[in-house]
Write a protein that holds these residues in place. Structure first.
Motif, PDB file in Angstrom:
ATOM      1  N   ARG A  77       0.851  -1.186   0.000  1.00 16.80           N
ATOM      2  CA  ARG A  77       0.000   0.000   0.000  1.00 16.80           C
ATOM      3  C   ARG A  77       0.889   1.239   0.000  1.00 16.80           C
ATOM      4  N   LEU A  78       0.401   2.306  -0.590  1.00 19.91           N
ATOM      5  CA  LEU A  78       1.069   3.601  -0.569  1.00 19.91           C
ATOM      6  C   LEU A  78       0.162   4.571   0.176  1.00 19.91           C
ATOM      7  N   ASN A  79       0.660   5.097   1.297  1.00 22.50           N
ATOM      8  CA  ASN A  79      -0.140   6.012   2.104  1.00 22.50           C
ATOM      9  C   ASN A  79      -0.120   7.418   1.502  1.00 22.50           C
ATOM     10  N   TYR A  80      -1.033   8.254   1.944  1.00 18.70           N
ATOM     11  CA  TYR A  80      -1.133   9.604   1.387  1.00 18.70           C
ATOM     12  C   TYR A  80       0.188  10.351   1.462  1.00 18.70           C
ATOM     13  N   ASN A  81       0.895  10.206   2.588  1.00 16.46           N
ATOM     14  CA  ASN A  81       2.141  10.962   2.755  1.00 16.46           C
ATOM     15  C   ASN A  81       3.338  10.289   2.089  1.00 16.46           C
ATOM     16  N   GLU A 140       3.568  22.126   4.250  1.00 16.51           N
ATOM     17  CA  GLU A 140       2.700  23.294   4.408  1.00 16.51           C
ATOM     18  C   GLU A 140       1.308  22.920   4.891  1.00 16.51           C
ATOM     19  N   GLY A 141       1.132  21.644   5.223  1.00 20.34           N
ATOM     20  CA  GLY A 141      -0.157  21.205   5.737  1.00 20.34           C
ATOM     21  C   GLY A 141      -1.239  21.074   4.696  1.00 20.34           C
ATOM     22  N   LYS A 142      -0.865  21.097   3.430  1.00 20.46           N
ATOM     23  CA  LYS A 142      -1.853  21.013   2.355  1.00 20.46           C
ATOM     24  C   LYS A 142      -2.365  19.582   2.200  1.00 20.46           C
ATOM     25  N   PRO A 143      -3.579  19.421   1.704  1.00 16.60           N
ATOM     26  CA  PRO A 143      -4.086  18.063   1.451  1.00 16.60           C
ATOM     27  C   PRO A 143      -3.423  17.471   0.218  1.00 16.60           C
ATOM     28  N   TYR A 144      -3.327  16.154   0.217  1.00 11.90           N
ATOM     29  CA  TYR A 144      -2.795  15.456  -0.953  1.00 11.90           C
ATOM     30  C   TYR A 144      -3.919  15.218  -1.959  1.00 11.90           C
ATOM     31  N   ASN A 145      -3.546  15.220  -3.208  1.00 11.17           N
ATOM     32  CA  ASN A 145      -4.509  14.977  -4.271  1.00 11.17           C
ATOM     33  C   ASN A 145      -4.644  13.475  -4.508  1.00 11.17           C
ATOM     34  N   GLY A 146      -5.225  12.806  -3.524  1.00 16.06           N
ATOM     35  CA  GLY A 146      -5.413  11.359  -3.631  1.00 16.06           C
ATOM     36  C   GLY A 146      -4.174  10.591  -3.215  1.00 16.06           C
ATOM     37  N   LEU A 147      -4.285   9.269  -3.246  1.00 15.28           N
ATOM     38  CA  LEU A 147      -3.163   8.390  -2.925  1.00 15.28           C
ATOM     39  C   LEU A 147      -2.124   8.446  -4.039  1.00 15.28           C
ATOM     40  N   GLU A 162       5.985   8.315  -7.205  1.00 14.62           N
ATOM     41  CA  GLU A 162       5.248   9.423  -6.600  1.00 14.62           C
ATOM     42  C   GLU A 162       5.298   9.325  -5.078  1.00 14.62           C
ATOM     43  N   ALA A 163       5.232   8.096  -4.537  1.00 13.95           N
ATOM     44  CA  ALA A 163       5.323   7.924  -3.089  1.00 13.95           C
ATOM     45  C   ALA A 163       6.671   8.409  -2.564  1.00 13.95           C
ATOM     46  N   ARG A 185       6.879  12.158  -2.420  1.00 17.80           N
ATOM     47  CA  ARG A 185       6.195  12.729  -1.265  1.00 17.80           C
ATOM     48  C   ARG A 185       7.021  12.541   0.009  1.00 17.80           C
ATOM     49  N   ILE A 186       7.701  11.403   0.142  1.00 15.95           N
ATOM     50  CA  ILE A 186       8.578  11.197   1.298  1.00 15.95           C
ATOM     51  C   ILE A 186       9.708  12.220   1.281  1.00 15.95           C
ATOM     52  N   ALA A 187      10.332  12.395   0.126  1.00 13.90           N
ATOM     53  CA  ALA A 187      11.434  13.353   0.007  1.00 13.90           C
ATOM     54  C   ALA A 187      10.961  14.773   0.305  1.00 13.90           C
ATOM     55  N   GLU A 188       9.743  15.101  -0.096  1.00 16.79           N
ATOM     56  CA  GLU A 188       9.194  16.436   0.127  1.00 16.79           C
ATOM     57  C   GLU A 188       9.041  16.731   1.613  1.00 16.79           C
TER      58      GLU A 188
END
Length: 720
Positions: free
Chosen positions: A316-320, A667-674, A680-681, A684-687
């Motif tokens: 699974r790939l989580n949102y973050n 910045e606390g922004k919501p992710y645009n889906g999984l 892409e995962a 997001r980790i690097a970010e």
């Protein structure tokens, strides 16, 4: 020892299938030369990683899971011509009114068909069921059984699937009177709960086999489909003969579709039996055991390919961006071609030595494990149980070591009390011997099998095969071992030192060395797969020839007492604590002295241990913190300690680095889906790992953490 960060991720692991295949063949040859038959099976679990419905997050059953299973098993049936789909009963847990569904594939290992023109299970496709065709099939089948040397008689009863055939394994005549034997009136299995004593066919135990025929609800929207319910056959030959008789009768009746269901089929070394069943959040595949890793790899590749083409994944790939396994684990099972020829009975000391070896090598418990490990997990070690149990296990092992020849039942009775979790659950144990020689588990308790549960679901077939090869090699090595060793009482080091991947990797390499010394070396393509850690790395930063690596370490979540009193098999734990591994080392070609470098967590000096690996000096420690406040959990007065701010400060008052680790988008922004994919995962980790250069004036005033917050291998920010 091999460098921690030099241990390749899956992206850089040996991609040449030829070299990996050569290493697997070399392993098979080494095991064959030992003269010990060691078969290995697995339980891969797949999930719909894009779905957030309960059946793919926490529940066992749901609206779509069986449809996925039908698609997968249909593709598998097409891959193995002459195989047959059988519907049997799955698990049934407390609170569940009926057993879960189970789809199985049964085939000959020699590649030959069970029968030509087999009537196939229509699965979820519409299929008409005409009663006059079923009556013709029923009559033709009883005639065919009699012509085939079985004493068979047909009769009707006024219950569902009421066309019945009673037959024997020989020509002995039988008389049928349903009024005097109510067992002949039994309802179809799929409509009943599993009895407390387990699933048994008492008629078959007497040599009487009862088959039921009719139109039963299944398929699309529970439409009626032609169905035959199978008895509990005594052996493979009798079952195979019956399948041929059914095929001949069905062909003569013009019946091309047929739901085969009933008791589980008999299995021996000549056939393979694979099942697909629902489990919380996943679809579980009980892979048929393989006699070699070459065979295991071939089957695993097929399963991974079919699951992928059906829309399921092993992770699974989580949102973050966090990467996790499927959620169902990936257990492995060792046994033999038969229960009597199990390596655990051929070499009676093997199980005892295996218990000791796993105790000596925590990497086998934690390196490959899913995220939840420890005393209350699905796979606790023997030394994670209560102290009295561990002490008595030492006595049991001493007595077994002194025994010249131990029977299967003696081995099971000697060790089964200790291979349990803290509540006494024999299924939840790192080493599960429920199916070794268990007289209390009807039908499947005496199979000579040992299950290894401390394994997360592998990311691909090659990684699963690498683990299988390692376990198989360990079994052969320990079976030949002559010396006996005592258990180690690790104490606090178990959950302190071995929470850090650096030390687990060191331990893993000692295992490779042991196998190499025993003539069972795994080869580089396999060991590189076993060392892969594509999901642990959080971030890194370099400054003036020094490199800071931040990796996920292991956290041992505690069970919540009264809150855990829930129906079903789930347990509530406090998962709010995380642990990181922090390492400092030199990088590039620069001759950097690590003395004088400081690492801060907030304003606390992080105490670092000096270690050595192939690259030279390594400074290392663990860092624990509360990542979030759970809705119910421990320490209600403790807030989340995120984001984590680390300061890397060189000697001499020069500019340093501030590394901020966010659990979410900075910045606390919501992710645009999984995340759509692994790339892409990882982005997001690097970010979430933000590195900034700072002047000495912007570094906090450093203070030493309180003594109670520091262990030998960790700084616990929750105690500051």
């Amino acid at each position: 020892m091999t460098a921690w960060r030099n241990c390749e991720t899956l992206d850089s692991v040996e991609s040449d299938n030829n070299s990996f295949g050569a290493a697997i063949r070399a392993h098979d040859e080494a095991v064959a030369a030992s003269g010990l038959d060691v078969w290995i099976g697995a339980e891969p679990t797949f999930t719909n990683r894009q779905s957030e419905s309960p059946e793919w997050l926490s529940e066992a059953l749901g609206k779509t899971k069986q449809a996925y299973a039908c698609r997968i098993i249909k593709q598998l049936r097409d891959s193995y011509p002459g195989s047959i789909i059988l519907r049997t009963l799955g698990r049934q847990y407390e609170g569940e009114p009926q057993p879960r569904w189970s789809l199985g594939l049964y085939l000959r290992r020699d590649g030959r068909k069970l029968a030509d023109a087999l009537p196939v299970d229509p699965l979820r496709e519409a299929c008409a069921c005409e009663m006059q065709v079923m009556i013709a099939f029923w009559q033709l089948l009883v005639d065919q059984l009699n012509r085939n040397g079985r004493a068979a008689t047909a009769f009707q009863v006024d219950v569902e699937m009421g066309l019945r055939i009673l037959f024997t394994a020989d020509t002995k005549t039988i008389s049928v009177d349903p009024s005097t034997d109510p067992r002949l009136l039994r309802m179809p299995m799929q409509s009943q709960a599993i009895p407390p004593e387990g699933l048994e066919d008492d008629l078959a135990a007497e040599g009487l086999y009862l088959a039921a025929i009719g139109c039963a609800q299944s398929g699309p929207e529970n439409s009626l489909q032609p169905c035959i319910e199978l008895p509990g056959f005594a052996d493979v030959k009798l079952f195979a003969d019956f399948v041929k008789c059914v095929t001949i009768a069905a062909t003569a009746a013009g019946l091309t579709s047929l739901v085969w269901r009933g008791f589980p089929p008999p299995v021996d070394a000549s056939v393979a039996w694979m099942t697909l069943t629902p489990d919380p959040a996943v679809l579980e595949i009980n892979e048929a055991p393989a006699a070699s890793i070459t065979e295991f790899l071939d089957t695993s590749r097929r399963l991974f390919d079919v699951a992928h083409s059906s829309g399921l994944a092993p992770y699974r790939l989580n949102y973050n961006g966090d990467i996790s396994e499927s959620g169902g684990g990936g257990q492995f099972t060792l046994g033999g071609p038969s229960a009597e020829r199990s390596p655990f009975f051929v070499a009676p000391q093997l199980l005892s030595r295996l218990i000791v070896y796993l105790n000596h090598h925590p990497s086998l418990s934690y390196w490959f494990a899913p995220v939840y490990v420890g005393s209350f997990s699905q796979s606790p070690r023997t030394d994670e149980n209560v102290r009295e149990s561990f002490s008595e296990l030492q006595v049991a092992l001493q007595h077994l070591a002194a025994s010249d020849a131990s029977t299967p039942e003696f081995i099971w009775r000697s060790l089964s009390p200790f291979l349990v979790d803290t509540s006494g659950n024999a299924h939840r144990s790192e080493i599960n011997i429920e199916k070794l020689w268990n007289p209390y588990l009807p039908g499947r308790g005496r199979l000579g099998l040992v299950e290894f549960r401390a394994f997360r679901m592998a990311m691909d077939a090659e990684s699963a095969a690498a683990i299988a090869a390692m376990l198989r090699a360990l079994a052969v090595m320990l079976a030949k071992q002559e010396s006996h060793h005592a258990l180690i009482e690790w104490g606090s080091r178990l959950h302190d030192r071995f929470a850090l991947p650096f030390y687990l990797l060191q331990d893993l390499h000692t295992i490779f060395d042991d196998l190499r010394s025993a003539g069972l070396g795994l080869g580089e393509p396999i060991t590189r797969r076993l060392c892969a850690d594509n999901w642990r790395h959080v971030g890194d930063a370099e400054l003036a020839g020094c490199r800071l690596d931040v990796d996920l370490a292991i956290e041992f979540w505690p069970l919540l007492g009264d809150a855990a009193e829930q129906a079903g098999g789930s347990r509530l734990v406090d998962a709010s604590t995380k642990r990181l591994q922090l390492t400092l080392r030199t990088c590039g070609n620069q001759d950097t002295d690590l003395d004088g470098w400081r690492l801060l967590a907030g304003n606390y000096r992080v105490p670092l241990r000096r270690e050595q690996d192939d690259t030279g000096v390594v400074l290392i420690t663990g860092l624990r913190y509360r990542a979030f406040v759970p809705w119910v959990g421990l320490h209600p007065g403790l807030d989340a300690l995120t984001p984590i701010m680390l300061y890397l400060l060189p000697p001499g008052g020069k500019n340093g680095l501030r590394c901020t680790l966010h659990d979410w988008q900075p910045e606390g922004k919501p992710y645009n889906g999984l995340p759509d994919n692994l790339d892409e995962a990882r982005r997001r980790i690097a970010e979430r790992f933000v590195v900034e250069e700072i002047s000495p004036d912007h570094a906090p005033d450093a203070v030493n953490p309180p003594d109670e917050a520091v262990s030998d291998y960790c700084l616990d920010l929750r105690r500051t």
